[in-house]
Design a protein around this motif. Structure first.
Motif, PDB file in Angstrom:
ATOM      1  N   TRP A  46       0.864  -1.188   0.000  1.00 59.53           N
ATOM      2  CA  TRP A  46       0.000   0.000   0.000  1.00 59.53           C
ATOM      3  C   TRP A  46       0.897   1.234   0.000  1.00 59.53           C
ATOM      4  O   TRP A  46       1.760   1.406   0.868  1.00 59.53           O
ATOM      5  CB  TRP A  46      -0.885   0.034   1.250  1.00 59.53           C
ATOM      6  CG  TRP A  46      -1.835  -1.120   1.361  1.00 59.53           C
ATOM      7  CD1 TRP A  46      -1.547  -2.401   1.718  1.00 59.53           C
ATOM      8  CD2 TRP A  46      -3.234  -1.084   1.102  1.00 59.53           C
ATOM      9  NE1 TRP A  46      -2.665  -3.179   1.701  1.00 59.53           N
ATOM     10  CE2 TRP A  46      -3.735  -2.382   1.337  1.00 59.53           C
ATOM     11  CE3 TRP A  46      -4.141  -0.087   0.711  1.00 59.53           C
ATOM     12  CZ2 TRP A  46      -5.074  -2.726   1.186  1.00 59.53           C
ATOM     13  CZ3 TRP A  46      -5.472  -0.410   0.576  1.00 59.53           C
ATOM     14  CH2 TRP A  46      -5.935  -1.713   0.794  1.00 59.53           C
ATOM     15  N   ASP A  77      -2.947   4.718  -2.366  1.00 69.36           N
ATOM     16  CA  ASP A  77      -3.949   3.781  -1.873  1.00 69.36           C
ATOM     17  C   ASP A  77      -4.615   4.252  -0.579  1.00 69.36           C
ATOM     18  O   ASP A  77      -5.812   4.038  -0.380  1.00 69.36           O
ATOM     19  CB  ASP A  77      -3.319   2.401  -1.634  1.00 69.36           C
ATOM     20  CG  ASP A  77      -2.795   1.769  -2.910  1.00 69.36           C
ATOM     21  OD1 ASP A  77      -3.515   1.842  -3.932  1.00 69.36           O
ATOM     22  OD2 ASP A  77      -1.680   1.231  -2.897  1.00 69.36           O
ATOM     23  N   TYR A  78      -3.842   4.838   0.309  1.00 64.81           N
ATOM     24  CA  TYR A  78      -4.384   5.087   1.644  1.00 64.81           C
ATOM     25  C   TYR A  78      -4.689   6.554   1.953  1.00 64.81           C
ATOM     26  O   TYR A  78      -5.244   6.849   3.010  1.00 64.81           O
ATOM     27  CB  TYR A  78      -3.450   4.529   2.723  1.00 64.81           C
ATOM     28  CG  TYR A  78      -2.019   5.038   2.671  1.00 64.81           C
ATOM     29  CD1 TYR A  78      -1.697   6.335   3.054  1.00 64.81           C
ATOM     30  CD2 TYR A  78      -0.987   4.210   2.259  1.00 64.81           C
ATOM     31  CE1 TYR A  78      -0.399   6.786   3.019  1.00 64.81           C
ATOM     32  CE2 TYR A  78       0.318   4.653   2.219  1.00 64.81           C
ATOM     33  CZ  TYR A  78       0.606   5.953   2.604  1.00 64.81           C
ATOM     34  OH  TYR A  78       1.905   6.396   2.563  1.00 64.81           O
TER      35      TYR A  78
END
Length: 449
Positions: free
Chosen positions: A87, A91-92
């Motif tokens: 990740w 993505d986050y």
């Protein structure tokens, strides 16, 4: 008629009265000490609080600011649904940019390969059924996941629910993983860039200070002792400074506040104007009232399969939102507030006399004597009267000076000057009016013209 005239005369007399200060020096240890202590308190307040602590000699301006953020970090997960996965920031961090805030994903529930089809509703109150009569075609509920088809179908071996047209399979309502999936998020860092301006003083600055170069910025991480001016922060350090545990907070998510305070004295060098950072948790974490804790939302990623059928992966994301809040005030010397505060201090010194007078006239043991000495009444109204026959034919002008002989008040009648004799005050046979001078009210003199 007489009453009306008397009322009008009283009103006119009050209208034409004039009061002037009378200075009385009271030689008393108690009164003098009270006066000096009160003056000292007023002076200490004006100099200590207004001028020194509150900088009453300065004009002030509120801060204007802008904030941008950039998060960096890599996380590794290994789950049965996703397998081994990396990740990164794309993505986050959802969404990539927000106004004065940023969100970091720390935990998630994933529902894979959803397609639009028919499936049984998740068992909930209001969606259970025993036959098709319990299901209404076309019915939709905000607590449900789709539109009912009017058919009652099996959800499991023991449960039957109404069939819905929705993204199937439906998301399961369950607790998020503990420990959180993205536990490595505690080592992520964020660069906070903050630019401020005080328009009244035409002053600009940013939290990347002039001595900070590119090499230092690539290596530093904020530390209260060793690197207090570094604008790069580790997420775990921010949560720890708010007296919270990052891993516990990451399970259900939450909201953190990053407070940047600019307090600038522009009478000093501009290098003294630096930001101060503090951190605190903003959302409710009451252990008793813990319904719907944390911070979460849903989002999806859409795909096309080999049959050109649209599918999606539904993600219920839990994470921490960081709100960056900028406060501040700048001050610079200005003659106008200086004069206003000096004038206010002088006015407060004037209250010292009022306070001391009130105490002297109401609380001291000799308050009666002080009261008689402080207030005197003088009537300057001239009343012309014909002199008696044989007394020179002049007019007598009477001047009324109220005075008190001890505790006895009396108004003496006017006396023709031709027959003026020494008058003896009541109850004082050995003192004449000519030589007597008493306190209070009740003295009357007469003279011929």
């Amino acid at each position: 008629m007489m009453k009306t005239r008397g009322c009008c005369a009283s009103i006119c007399q009050c209208f034409f009265e004039y009061s002037t200060p009378k200075i009385i020096v009271i030689r008393s240890f108690k009164v003098g000490t009270l006066n000096r202590i009160t003056q000292a308190l007023v002076i200490a307040y004006v100099i200590g609080y207004v001028c020194v602590l509150n900088k009453g000699y300065q004009d002030t301006d509120a801060v204007l600011s802008s904030v941008t953020t950039k998060v960096k970090g890599i996380a590794l997960t290994n789950t049965s649904d996703l397998g081994l996965r990396i990740w990164d920031v794309a993505d986050y961090v959802i969404p990539p940019q927000e106004e004065n805030s940023f969100f970091v994903l720390t935990n998630l529930l994933i529902t894979l390969n959803q397609t639009q089809s028919h499936c049984p509703e998740v068992p909930k109150t209001g969606f259970d059924c025993t036959s098709d009569r319990d299901c209404k075609a076309g019915s939709r509920d905000t607590r449900g996941n789709g539109v009912q088809t009017g058919t009652c179908v099996k959800y499991s071996a023991v449960d039957k629910t109404c069939e819905v047209l929705a993204w199937c399979p439906l998301e399961l309502d369950k607790e998020p993983p503990n420990p959180p999936m993205l536990a490595d998020a505690e080592n992520f860092t964020v660069l906070i860039k903050n630019s401020i301006r005080y328009p009244k003083f035409n002053f600009n600055k940013r939290n990347i200070l002039p001595y900070v170069n590119k090499t230092y910025l690539e290596q530093c991480v904020f530390n209260r002792i060793t690197d207090p001016d570094c604008p790069i922060f580790r997420l775990k350090d921010m949560v720890t400074e708010a007296n919270e545990d990052f891993q516990t907070m990451a399970v259900h998510g939450g909201v953190m506040g990053v407070q940047i305070r600019w307090e600038c004295d522009l009478d000093m060098p501009s290098s003294w104007c630096v930001p101060r950072y503090t951190f605190r948790r903003l959302d409710n974490k009451d252990p008793v009232n813990n319904v719907a804790p944390g911070y979460n939302f849903r989002f999806a990623k859409y795909y096309k399969n080999g049959n050109n059928e649209e599918t999606r992966t539904l993600i219920k994301g839990f994470g921490i939102r960081f709100d960056v809040m900028v406060f501040g005030q700048a001050g610079k010397f200005n003659i106008v507030p200086t004069l206003l505060n000096v004038g206010a201090g002088l006015a407060l010194l004037g209250l010292v006399t009022v306070v001391c007078d009130w105490i002297v006239l109401t609380c001291m043991t000799k308050k009666t004597i002080y009261n008689e000495e402080k207030y005197s009444y003088v009537d300057d109204f001239q009343l012309p009267v014909e002199s008696p026959s044989g007394a020179g034919g002049g007019l007598i002008h009477v001047f009324h000076v109220p005075q008190t002989w001890g505790n006895f008040s009396e108004v003496l009648p006017p006396i023709p000057v031709c027959s003026l004799k020494p008058l003896t005050p009541p109850n004082r046979p050995n003192r004449s009016l000519v030589s007597w001078s008493g306190r209070g009210r009740g003295r009357r003199l007469a003279a011929c013209s």
